[in-house]
Design a protein around this motif. Structure first.
Motif, PDB file in Angstrom:
ATOM      1  N   ASN A   1      20.537  63.926 -27.841  1.00  0.00           N
ATOM      2  CA  ASN A   1      19.405  64.424 -28.767  1.00  0.00           C
ATOM      3  C   ASN A   1      19.928  64.144 -30.288  1.00  0.00           C
ATOM      4  O   ASN A   1      19.193  63.495 -30.996  1.00  0.00           O
ATOM      5  CB  ASN A   1      18.957  65.733 -28.531  1.00  0.00           C
ATOM      6  CG  ASN A   1      17.888  65.617 -27.229  1.00  0.00           C
ATOM      7  OD1 ASN A   1      17.596  64.828 -26.644  1.00  0.00           O
ATOM      8  ND2 ASN A   1      17.702  66.874 -26.760  1.00  0.00           N
ATOM      9  N   ALA A   2      21.339  64.528 -30.546  1.00  0.00           N
ATOM     10  CA  ALA A   2      21.715  64.292 -32.154  1.00  0.00           C
ATOM     11  C   ALA A   2      21.643  62.673 -32.410  1.00  0.00           C
ATOM     12  O   ALA A   2      21.371  62.441 -33.369  1.00  0.00           O
ATOM     13  CB  ALA A   2      22.795  65.253 -32.315  1.00  0.00           C
ATOM     14  N   VAL A   3      22.248  62.278 -31.511  1.00  0.00           N
ATOM     15  CA  VAL A   3      22.445  60.746 -31.942  1.00  0.00           C
ATOM     16  C   VAL A   3      21.068  60.125 -31.760  1.00  0.00           C
ATOM     17  O   VAL A   3      21.037  59.338 -32.890  1.00  0.00           O
ATOM     18  CB  VAL A   3      23.377  60.004 -30.734  1.00  0.00           C
ATOM     19  CG1 VAL A   3      23.203  58.346 -30.702  1.00  0.00           C
ATOM     20  CG2 VAL A   3      24.530  60.388 -30.563  1.00  0.00           C
ATOM     21  N   ALA A   4      19.991  60.499 -31.134  1.00  0.00           N
ATOM     22  CA  ALA A   4      18.775  59.909 -31.381  1.00  0.00           C
ATOM     23  C   ALA A   4      18.332  60.297 -32.881  1.00  0.00           C
ATOM     24  O   ALA A   4      17.628  59.531 -33.321  1.00  0.00           O
ATOM     25  CB  ALA A   4      17.879  60.264 -30.315  1.00  0.00           C
ATOM     26  N   ASP A   5      18.210  61.513 -33.125  1.00  0.00           N
ATOM     27  CA  ASP A   5      18.049  61.816 -34.399  1.00  0.00           C
ATOM     28  C   ASP A   5      18.637  61.194 -35.539  1.00  0.00           C
ATOM     29  O   ASP A   5      18.040  60.870 -36.359  1.00  0.00           O
ATOM     30  CB  ASP A   5      18.234  63.530 -34.552  1.00  0.00           C
ATOM     31  CG  ASP A   5      17.250  64.345 -33.686  1.00  0.00           C
ATOM     32  OD1 ASP A   5      16.109  63.703 -33.381  1.00  0.00           O
ATOM     33  OD2 ASP A   5      17.533  65.506 -33.667  1.00  0.00           O
ATOM     34  N   LEU A   6      19.937  60.960 -35.322  1.00  0.00           N
ATOM     35  CA  LEU A   6      20.633  60.245 -36.304  1.00  0.00           C
ATOM     36  C   LEU A   6      20.076  58.649 -36.362  1.00  0.00           C
ATOM     37  O   LEU A   6      19.975  58.259 -37.558  1.00  0.00           O
ATOM     38  CB  LEU A   6      22.218  60.318 -36.004  1.00  0.00           C
ATOM     39  CG  LEU A   6      23.026  59.396 -36.910  1.00  0.00           C
ATOM     40  CD1 LEU A   6      22.950  59.811 -38.341  1.00  0.00           C
ATOM     41  CD2 LEU A   6      24.503  59.233 -36.381  1.00  0.00           C
ATOM     42  N   GLU A   7      20.044  58.247 -35.252  1.00  0.00           N
ATOM     43  CA  GLU A   7      19.387  56.716 -35.244  1.00  0.00           C
ATOM     44  C   GLU A   7      17.995  56.699 -35.921  1.00  0.00           C
ATOM     45  O   GLU A   7      17.655  55.742 -36.624  1.00  0.00           O
ATOM     46  CB  GLU A   7      19.386  56.305 -33.979  1.00  0.00           C
ATOM     47  CG  GLU A   7      20.871  56.048 -33.472  1.00  0.00           C
ATOM     48  CD  GLU A   7      20.761  55.604 -31.849  1.00  0.00           C
ATOM     49  OE1 GLU A   7      19.800  55.942 -31.264  1.00  0.00           O
ATOM     50  OE2 GLU A   7      21.743  55.289 -31.511  1.00  0.00           O
ATOM     51  N   GLU A   8      17.141  57.942 -35.907  1.00  0.00           N
ATOM     52  CA  GLU A   8      15.975  57.855 -36.462  1.00  0.00           C
ATOM     53  C   GLU A   8      15.849  58.180 -37.936  1.00  0.00           C
ATOM     54  O   GLU A   8      14.846  58.124 -38.575  1.00  0.00           O
ATOM     55  CB  GLU A   8      14.866  58.409 -35.818  1.00  0.00           C
ATOM     56  CG  GLU A   8      14.591  57.744 -34.399  1.00  0.00           C
ATOM     57  CD  GLU A   8      13.165  58.107 -33.729  1.00  0.00           C
ATOM     58  OE1 GLU A   8      12.603  58.881 -34.415  1.00  0.00           O
ATOM     59  OE2 GLU A   8      13.115  58.150 -32.635  1.00  0.00           O
ATOM     60  N   SER A   9      16.850  58.825 -38.537  1.00  0.00           N
ATOM     61  CA  SER A   9      17.162  59.299 -39.818  1.00  0.00           C
ATOM     62  C   SER A   9      16.965  58.002 -40.595  1.00  0.00           C
ATOM     63  O   SER A   9      17.229  56.884 -40.612  1.00  0.00           O
ATOM     64  CB  SER A   9      18.184  59.878 -40.189  1.00  0.00           C
ATOM     65  OG  SER A   9      19.432  59.229 -40.162  1.00  0.00           O
TER      66      SER A   9
END
Length: 183
Positions: free
Chosen positions: A106-114
């Motif tokens: 989930n953290a990587v997904a959030d980083l990718e969408e930042s």
């Protein structure tokens, strides 16, 4: 309920709780509720969902015990519910062998969408540490995260801090030799 009245940690122990927290949309809803209560309408606007979808996901989180109604008010004859996290932090069980780490996924997904034009501090370092150094670094990272969490101001924009300190799986000797031959 003031944040000071919240339990420090919610331990995810059941399959229902793990399924609830594993979903990226619900992860983002919990991030909205991390610092202040919000209604379904407010959650939907912040996460970018339809109200019906937001309501569905919040109900699943509520049923799993991860969020709860902390106050209600009447608005034009309708009861508006304000939801908040059930604890200041959530502790997930360690993933089993071969299972994905939900938190990191989930953290990587959030980083990718930042936003691509925003300031980011992302670093990966390969270290060789003694057991004592490994333990000390883990304790220092946790203390630093706790220190800055205590300084958090709900009126400021959200910032995510994610770190993973781990010993990678030992690769087989043949794989390492093949890589060496390929170079």
């Amino acid at each position: 309920m003031p944040e000071s009245d919240l339990p420090e940690t919610f331990h995810v122990t059941t399959e229902e709780q793990l399924r609830a927290v594993s979903n990226l949309t619900r992860h983002r809803i919990m991030a909205v509720l991390r610092f202040e209560p919000a209604t379904i309408t407010q959650i939907a606007a912040r996460v970018g969902l339809a109200k019906g979808s937001s309501s569905y996901h919040v109900r699943l989180l509520e049923r799993a015990g991860l969020v709860k109604v902390v106050r209600t008010r009447k608005v034009r004859g309708v009861t508006e519910r304000y939801y908040a996290m059930a604890a200041r932090s959530i502790e997930l069980p360690d993933p089993g062998p071969g299972q994905p780490d939900v938190l990191m996924r989930n953290a990587v997904a959030d980083l990718e969408e930042s936003p691509a034009d925003s300031v980011r501090h992302v670093k990966m370092a390969h270290l060789r540490l003694t057991d004592a150094q490994f333990a000390e670094l883990g304790a220092r990272l946790n203390a630093l995260a706790d220190e800055y969490r205590a300084l958090s101001d709900p009126s400021l924009p959200d910032v995510s801090l994610v770190f993973a300190l781990f010993r990678p799986a030992q690769r087989r000797q043949e794989e390492q030799e093949e890589e060496g031959d390929a170079k």
